[in-house]
Design a protein around this motif. Structure first.
Motif, PDB file in Angstrom:
ATOM      1  N   MET A   1       0.513  -1.018   0.087  1.00  0.00           N
ATOM      2  CA  MET A   1       0.026   0.066  -0.085  1.00  0.00           C
ATOM      3  C   MET A   1       0.776   1.400   0.031  1.00  0.00           C
ATOM      4  SD  MET A   1      -3.396  -0.835   1.018  1.00  0.00           S
ATOM      5  CE  MET A   1      -3.855  -1.333  -0.781  1.00  0.00           C
ATOM      6  N   SER A   2       1.413   1.363   0.939  1.00  0.00           N
ATOM      7  CA  SER A   2       2.409   2.695   0.748  1.00  0.00           C
ATOM      8  C   SER A   2       4.285   2.048   1.324  1.00  0.00           C
ATOM      9  CB  SER A   2       2.002   3.719   2.313  1.00  0.00           C
ATOM     10  OG  SER A   2       3.235   4.382   2.722  1.00  0.00           O
ATOM     11  N   GLN A   3       4.952   2.020  -0.206  1.00  0.00           N
ATOM     12  CA  GLN A   3       5.364   1.746   0.089  1.00  0.00           C
ATOM     13  C   GLN A   3       6.895   1.776   1.126  1.00  0.00           C
ATOM     14  OE1 GLN A   3       8.734   3.283  -2.854  1.00  0.00           O
ATOM     15  NE2 GLN A   3       8.206   1.141  -3.989  1.00  0.00           N
ATOM     16  N   THR A   4       7.037   3.195   1.635  1.00  0.00           N
ATOM     17  CA  THR A   4       8.045   3.485   2.098  1.00  0.00           C
ATOM     18  C   THR A   4       7.281   2.939   3.246  1.00  0.00           C
ATOM     19  OG1 THR A   4       7.976   6.038   0.716  1.00  0.00           O
ATOM     20  CG2 THR A   4       9.301   5.738   3.234  1.00  0.00           C
ATOM     21  N   VAL A   5       6.497   3.168   4.223  1.00  0.00           N
ATOM     22  CA  VAL A   5       6.541   3.059   5.599  1.00  0.00           C
ATOM     23  C   VAL A   5       6.487   0.849   5.412  1.00  0.00           C
ATOM     24  CG1 VAL A   5       4.195   2.365   6.994  1.00  0.00           C
ATOM     25  CG2 VAL A   5       4.619   4.146   5.797  1.00  0.00           C
ATOM     26  N   ASP A   6       5.973   0.651   4.182  1.00  0.00           N
ATOM     27  CA  ASP A   6       6.445  -0.686   3.685  1.00  0.00           C
ATOM     28  C   ASP A   6       7.692  -1.015   4.010  1.00  0.00           C
ATOM     29  OD1 ASP A   6       5.388  -3.691   3.504  1.00  0.00           O
ATOM     30  OD2 ASP A   6       6.051  -3.648   1.216  1.00  0.00           O
ATOM     31  N   ARG A   7       8.741  -0.883   3.644  1.00  0.00           N
ATOM     32  CA  ARG A   7      10.285  -1.077   3.802  1.00  0.00           C
ATOM     33  C   ARG A   7      10.373  -0.740   4.741  1.00  0.00           C
ATOM     34  NH1 ARG A   7      12.149   1.584  -1.423  1.00  0.00           N
ATOM     35  NH2 ARG A   7      11.684   0.391  -2.994  1.00  0.00           N
TER      36      ARG A   7
ATOM     37  N   LEU B   1      11.769  -4.594  10.927  1.00  0.00           N
ATOM     38  CA  LEU B   1      10.951  -4.451  12.578  1.00  0.00           C
ATOM     39  C   LEU B   1      11.693  -6.212  12.178  1.00  0.00           C
ATOM     40  CD1 LEU B   1       8.578  -2.533  13.793  1.00  0.00           C
ATOM     41  CD2 LEU B   1      10.775  -1.749  13.941  1.00  0.00           C
ATOM     42  N   PRO B   2      10.712  -7.340  12.173  1.00  0.00           N
ATOM     43  CA  PRO B   2      10.889  -8.393  12.601  1.00  0.00           C
ATOM     44  C   PRO B   2      12.691  -9.000  11.709  1.00  0.00           C
ATOM     45  CG  PRO B   2       9.415  -7.954  10.799  1.00  0.00           C
ATOM     46  CD  PRO B   2       9.779  -6.707  11.108  1.00  0.00           C
ATOM     47  N   LEU B   3      13.091  -8.255  10.996  1.00  0.00           N
ATOM     48  CA  LEU B   3      14.463  -8.365  10.506  1.00  0.00           C
ATOM     49  C   LEU B   3      15.434  -8.435  11.813  1.00  0.00           C
ATOM     50  CD1 LEU B   3      15.842  -7.069   7.175  1.00  0.00           C
ATOM     51  CD2 LEU B   3      17.510  -6.727   9.753  1.00  0.00           C
ATOM     52  N   LEU B   4      14.817  -7.078  12.758  1.00  0.00           N
ATOM     53  CA  LEU B   4      15.381  -6.741  14.099  1.00  0.00           C
ATOM     54  C   LEU B   4      15.575  -7.426  14.867  1.00  0.00           C
ATOM     55  CD1 LEU B   4      16.250  -3.153  13.215  1.00  0.00           C
ATOM     56  CD2 LEU B   4      17.662  -4.478  13.439  1.00  0.00           C
TER      57      LEU B   4
ATOM     58  N   ASP C   1      20.562  -4.467   2.048  1.00  0.00           N
ATOM     59  CA  ASP C   1      20.682  -5.920   1.611  1.00  0.00           C
ATOM     60  C   ASP C   1      18.978  -6.483   1.838  1.00  0.00           C
ATOM     61  OD1 ASP C   1      22.747  -5.607   0.418  1.00  0.00           O
ATOM     62  OD2 ASP C   1      24.200  -7.739   1.400  1.00  0.00           O
ATOM     63  N   ARG C   2      18.984  -6.723   3.467  1.00  0.00           N
ATOM     64  CA  ARG C   2      17.290  -7.829   3.104  1.00  0.00           C
ATOM     65  C   ARG C   2      15.970  -6.919   2.882  1.00  0.00           C
ATOM     66  NH1 ARG C   2      17.797 -11.491   7.348  1.00  0.00           N
ATOM     67  NH2 ARG C   2      15.428 -11.198   7.286  1.00  0.00           N
ATOM     68  N   LEU C   3      15.842  -5.901   2.518  1.00  0.00           N
ATOM     69  CA  LEU C   3      15.214  -4.801   1.989  1.00  0.00           C
ATOM     70  C   LEU C   3      15.012  -4.432   0.378  1.00  0.00           C
ATOM     71  CD1 LEU C   3      14.905  -1.877   4.468  1.00  0.00           C
ATOM     72  CD2 LEU C   3      13.378  -4.225   4.465  1.00  0.00           C
ATOM     73  N   GLY C   4      16.605  -4.903  -0.334  1.00  0.00           N
ATOM     74  CA  GLY C   4      16.489  -4.098  -1.438  1.00  0.00           C
ATOM     75  C   GLY C   4      17.370  -2.910  -1.552  1.00  0.00           C
ATOM     76  N   VAL C   5      17.419  -2.102  -1.011  1.00  0.00           N
ATOM     77  CA  VAL C   5      17.001  -0.753  -1.095  1.00  0.00           C
ATOM     78  C   VAL C   5      19.248  -0.226  -0.553  1.00  0.00           C
ATOM     79  CG1 VAL C   5      15.284  -0.359   0.163  1.00  0.00           C
ATOM     80  CG2 VAL C   5      16.950  -0.029   0.985  1.00  0.00           C
ATOM     81  N   HIS C   6      19.188   0.851  -1.719  1.00  0.00           N
ATOM     82  CA  HIS C   6      20.096   1.744  -1.602  1.00  0.00           C
ATOM     83  C   HIS C   6      20.556   1.523  -0.042  1.00  0.00           C
ATOM     84  CE1 HIS C   6      23.558   4.004  -1.872  1.00  0.00           C
ATOM     85  NE2 HIS C   6      24.006   3.228  -2.988  1.00  0.00           N
ATOM     86  N   LYS C   7      21.670   1.337   0.245  1.00  0.00           N
ATOM     87  CA  LYS C   7      22.156   1.847   1.559  1.00  0.00           C
ATOM     88  C   LYS C   7      21.983   3.368   2.209  1.00  0.00           C
ATOM     89  CE  LYS C   7      26.788   1.738   1.308  1.00  0.00           C
ATOM     90  NZ  LYS C   7      27.629   2.103   1.876  1.00  0.00           N
ATOM     91  N   SER C   8      21.369   3.731   1.438  1.00  0.00           N
ATOM     92  CA  SER C   8      20.757   5.619   1.739  1.00  0.00           C
ATOM     93  C   SER C   8      19.862   5.467   2.321  1.00  0.00           C
ATOM     94  CB  SER C   8      21.248   6.622   0.974  1.00  0.00           C
ATOM     95  OG  SER C   8      21.005   6.387  -0.270  1.00  0.00           O
ATOM     96  N   THR C   9      18.900   4.550   1.548  1.00  0.00           N
ATOM     97  CA  THR C   9      17.313   4.736   1.873  1.00  0.00           C
ATOM     98  C   THR C   9      17.459   3.507   3.125  1.00  0.00           C
ATOM     99  OG1 THR C   9      16.501   4.357  -0.791  1.00  0.00           O
ATOM    100  CG2 THR C   9      15.152   3.707   0.706  1.00  0.00           C
ATOM    101  N   ALA C  10      18.048   2.584   3.601  1.00  0.00           N
ATOM    102  CA  ALA C  10      17.583   2.265   4.835  1.00  0.00           C
ATOM    103  C   ALA C  10      18.330   3.032   5.701  1.00  0.00           C
ATOM    104  CB  ALA C  10      19.067   0.741   4.688  1.00  0.00           C
ATOM    105  N   LEU C  11      19.431   4.295   5.398  1.00  0.00           N
ATOM    106  CA  LEU C  11      19.843   5.089   6.381  1.00  0.00           C
ATOM    107  C   LEU C  11      18.299   5.548   6.526  1.00  0.00           C
ATOM    108  CD1 LEU C  11      22.150   5.648   8.376  1.00  0.00           C
ATOM    109  CD2 LEU C  11      22.058   7.546   6.850  1.00  0.00           C
TER     110      LEU C  11
END
Lengths: 262, 262
Positions: free
Chosen positions: A1-7, A12-15, A27-37
DNA sequence: GCACTGTGTTGCGTACTGTGCAACGCTCGT
DNA sequence: ACGAGCGTTGCACAGTACGCAACACAGTGC
């Protein structure tokens, strides 16, 4: 639904699996480091993740606080807890309380066995839905159509030779459980663990929760455990009465069930 | 940082106050209903919020499951170790970390004394449960019934004249330890060894471990060791905070603080 | 019976917001 | 000293989340 929130929420479950560094999260999210940050920073600002000394991230205190509030808002738990303790006092075994939520059955309370050999379980964790006695009781009360749909959609892991093998067997078992008003799990999840369970009903007679007594058969045999059935049912009924009786939220409670339907 | 996530996460504390409907959530967030709906749906998909029968939203059980899982995967040892080292740096004595496991209390970490005369202990070995300061702290936190059962079942070896003599004395000591929030062992295990210990607590306030400083009285007197109590407690509290993941919202990072805050 | 308010829900055009890139700075390890 | 590996920053682009307006539906009052 909302990509950003979804990511962000996927972090959380990952951590929960353990601390992770920025690279791993990205890596696990499949996004760039800066995005994850950016996502981690936002989570951090809300206190949901915590950054430890080695710069790795883990779940934060705020999450624990929220979880605490979440469970406190489940009022069945409050009502049931003293009864669970009483039951544990009298038999000594592990006592569980479970509810239905979002197509899962979750343990929401637990009183530990007083015996040294204990079964493993975790509050908040989904139960083995196809075999657990509490799950059978709760699902047996669903409308038939819903029951059937659900049964088809489930997986049937063969934890042991006595695990429910497939949808047909499951539905048949649910029918029997519904009929008799109690349920058991005799080695269906873990070879050596037996459970006996009874339903908690709301004011309208529908099952709102289920409770069980579990014990490994190195402590008591299945027969001995089944002998506890009457006291388990009495306890569940007591909880039902208290839960139904102390619901003055609405106007006077109607005496008969569903009076009129549109 | 990330507007969307920020808004979504703001919903959680809002729902912690109690169930709320879509309009209320949108109002409190200061966004349009459709926006709030999208956010709630995303939270819902992740199980963080739950929609109850009257269509209002409340916090979901997934929150609790996450917190639970996080606690299980936490390695106290990993978190505590740097703190133990720091404490050892400042006082020079042997520092221990112990946890409760299977009706025993075990040392799981140790930083050796910098003095030539050292006490003997071994990581992974059960401690003298009736006399060790760390054991008293951990057991003092158990529910009263469990404490009593355990106390009755234990043996009370008379390592020294000052060893705990029997169950009654042990329970009395546990009560005092529980009250004061720290514990000592003054020659109760080995005539010449003194310990002072403090508890490490989890996010829910329960004792998950205990740490102690030990020294033979040929190095420091009991009085001198007791003078370390404040620093021992501070260390234990620091570990507790980090273990619980309390986010130091504004706490200055020691070196290279790049961020200037208005 | 009807209109009317109050919900929650949907589709859509806009522009704001999140994205990935590349470059930077820092800390280790060799 | 050097490079590898990590987290961090600024920026241009477009993808995405936003609010609007309209819809669906229930309950309420007339």
């Amino acid at each position: 639904m909302s990509q950003t929130v979804d990511r962000a929420l996927s972090i959380l479950p990952l951590l929960a699996e353990g601390p992770a560094d920025l690279g791993k999260v990205a890596d696990r999210l499949g996004v760039h480091k800066s995005t994850a940050l950016r996502l981690l920073r936002t989570l951090h600002e809300h206190g949901l993740v915590h950054r430890q000394a080695d710069q790795r991230y883990r779940l934060g205190a705020r999450l624990f606080a929220l979880a605490q509030e979440a469970v406190e808002n489940l009022d069945i738990r409050e009502i049931a807890h003293p009864h669970l303790v009483t039951l544990n006092d009298c038999c000594g075994h592990t006592v569980h309380l479970a509810v239905h939520e979002e197509h899962e059955v979750l343990y929401i309370d637990k009183v530990e066995s007083r015996y040294p050999v204990r079964m493993y379980s975790r509050i908040g964790k989904p139960v083995a839905i196809t075999v657990a006695a509490v799950a059978k009781l709760i699902l047996a009360d669903l409308p038939e159509a819903e029951r059937r749909t659900l049964a088809e959609r489930l997986d049937y892991p063969q934890y042991t030779p006595r695990s429910t093998p497939n949808a047909a067997a499951f539905l048949k078992e649910l029918a029997r459980v519904r009929e008799q008003g109690w349920a058991t799990d005799l080695g269906g999840h873990e070879e050596s663990i037996n459970c006996v369970a009874a339903p908690v009903r709301g004011p309208d007679g529908r099952v709102v929760a289920a409770m069980s007594v579990s014990a490994p058969n190195v402590v008591v045999t299945a027969e001995e455990l089944l002998a506890l059935l009457p006291v388990v049912r009495r306890t569940a009924d007591a909880i039902s009465r208290e839960y139904s009786g102390s619901a003055p939220a609405d106007q006077a409670t109607p005496h008969q069930g569903n009076g009129k339907t549109p």
